[in-house]
Design an enzyme around this catalytic site. Structure first.
Site, short mmCIF file in Angstrom:
data_model
loop_
_atom_site.label_atom_id
_atom_site.label_comp_id
_atom_site.label_asym_id
_atom_site.label_seq_id
_atom_site.Cartn_x
_atom_site.Cartn_y
_atom_site.Cartn_z
N THR A 69 0.82 -1.21 0.00
CA THR A 69 0.00 0.00 0.00
C THR A 69 0.86 1.27 0.00
O THR A 69 1.89 1.33 0.66
CB THR A 69 -0.95 0.07 1.22
N VAL A 128 -9.73 -8.71 -2.06
CA VAL A 128 -9.73 -7.27 -1.81
C VAL A 128 -9.38 -7.04 -0.35
O VAL A 128 -9.93 -7.68 0.54
CB VAL A 128 -11.11 -6.65 -2.12
N GLY A 151 -0.70 -2.33 5.73
CA GLY A 151 -0.34 -3.58 6.38
C GLY A 151 -1.21 -4.71 5.85
O GLY A 151 -1.69 -4.67 4.72
N GLY A 165 -4.39 -6.36 5.21
CA GLY A 165 -5.72 -5.78 5.12
C GLY A 165 -6.76 -6.48 5.96
O GLY A 165 -7.63 -5.83 6.56
#
Length: 313
Positions: A168, A197, A220, A222
Site C-alpha cells: 500500500t 480485496v 499492512g 488488510g
C-alpha cells in the site's frame, strides 16, 4: 488559512534491504511533488484532492513500491489493484478494487468519486467505467517489473515468505482551507487469490476523511485492519476518548498486531492539523512536506511527528 501539508507513506511491513534507501527517497519525492502542487493551487477548492493525486501518482510510478508499476502478482501471476479516496468537506468518496493491469488506480478512484453516482466499482465493471470516462493507463507492460517477477517466483518456490511484505502507498493532504483528502493505492498481497480485496478501497477501513474527525490511512495486512474498521476506529477513538491522535494510532497498532501478529500501520491528520504515524512492522517508509517547515522522512515512525525539529530517520 492554515499552511498546507502533505503526509505520505510507502507501506508498513518488511522492505527488502535493496529497496530501503529507495523507499525513503520515493516517499520524500512524492511529498515534495504533492506540496508543490498544493502551493501552485493556493486556496482553490479541492486543492487537497489534486495534491493527494499528485503525490500518490509519484509512488504508483515508482517501481520500489507495491502499487501501480511495481505492484506484486497474485497467485495466478496477474496484477490486480485497489484504491480509495475521500475528501473531508463533504465526505465524498470513490474506490476501485480488483482492477487488472492498471498503473494509476488512484486516478480511477477519483473518477468514481467525482464522475459517478457510486462509491466502489470492481473488476471488469471498474475497467468498463474507466474506458467510458477516458481514465486509466492499462496494460501488463505498464505494471510489470523484474522485482515483481522475481518475488513471485521466490514466493512460489517457498524461498520468500509472502506474509507481512510492505504494501500500500498513500497520502493525506491538508490544504490552506483546512480541508483534508485521504488517498490509498495498492497492488494487494503477494500470491493473493484472484479477486481478493483488502482494506485499501474499503471506506473506514483503509481510508477515511471527515471535517470533524480528521483523516487517516491504513497499511499492512488488510484482513487485520478490516476487522477493526481501522481508520474510522482510530479517528473515533481519538475524538471520543479525548486521547491524543498519536497515542490512539499507536494503541490501535499494538492491539491489531497483538491479536493477529500482522504488520500494520497508520498515518493520520487531525482536524486541527495534529499528526500521527504509528506502525507495528519492521519498516514503514514515510515523508512529510509542509509549508514553512523542512522536509522530513524515514523508514520508521519518529518519536513525535508533530515536532518539526525532530531528526530525519
Amino acid at each position: 488559512m492554515s499552511p498546507g501539508l502533505v503526509f505520505v507513506h510507502g507501506g508498513a511491513g518488511t522492505i527488502a534491504a535493496d529497496l530501503r534507501e529507495a523507499a525513503v527517497a520515493g516517499a520524500r519525492a512524492a511529498a515534495t511533488r504533492g506540496l508543490a502542487r498544493l502551493v501552485e493551487l493556493g486556496e482553490r477548492e479541492d486543492a487537497c484532492v489534486d495534491a493527494a493525486i499528485t503525490a500518490v501518482r509519484v509512488l504508483e510510478d515508482d517501481p520500489t513500491f507495491n502499487a501501480g508499476r511495481g505492484a506484486c502478482m497474485n497467485a495466478s501471476g496477474e496484477f490486480e489493484a485497489d484504491a480509495g479516496i475521500m475528501r473531508s468537506r463533504d465526505r465524498a468518496s470513490g474506490a476501485v478494487a480488483a482492477v487488472r493491469e492498471i498503473a494509476d488506480a488512484s486516478e480511477l478512484a477519483r473518477a468514481v468519486m467525482e464522475r459517478s453516482e457510486h462509491g466502489l466499482l470492481v473488476g471488469d465493471g471498474a475497467r468498463g467505467f474507466a474506458e467510458s470516462v477516458g481514465v486509466g493507463r492499462f496494460g501488463r507492460e505498464r505494471v510489470w517489473t523484474a522485482k515483481a517477477q522475481a518475488r513471485y517466483a521466490s514466493a512460489r518456490a517457498g524461498e520468500l515468505v509472502a506474509d507481512n511484505r510492505a504494501d500500500t502507498v498513500g497520502a493525506i493532504v491538508m490544504d490552506r482551507r483546512g480541508h483534508l483528502c485521504a488517498l490509498g493505492s495498492t497492488g494487494g498481497v503477494l500470491l493473493k487469490l484472484p479477486g481478493r480485496v483488502g482494506d485499501t478501497p474499503l471506506i473506514g477501513c483503509g481510508f477515511y476523511a471527515d471535517a470533524t474527525l480528521g483523516a487517516a490511512l491504513g497499511t499492512g495486512v488488510g484482513e487485520a485492519i478490516m476487522s477493526r474498521v481501522g481508520c474510522h476506529e482510530l479517528l473515533r477513538r481519538a475524538a471520543d476518548h479525548q486521547t491524543g491522535l498519536q497515542v490512539a494510532a499507536q494503541q490501535l497498532c499494538d492491539e491489531i498486531h497483538g491479536e493477529s501478529e500482522a504488520a500494520v500501520g497508520f498515518i493520520a491528520i487531525g482536524p486541527g492539523g495534529a499528526l500521527a504515524i504509528a506502525h507495528r512492522s519492521e519498516h514503514m517508509s514515510w515523508a512529510l512536506a509542509a509549508e514553512g517547515s523542512p522536509l522530513r522522512g524515514g523508514l520508521s515512525a519518529p518519536a513525535d511527528p508533530n515536532d518539526a525539529t525532530s531528526p530525519v530517520l
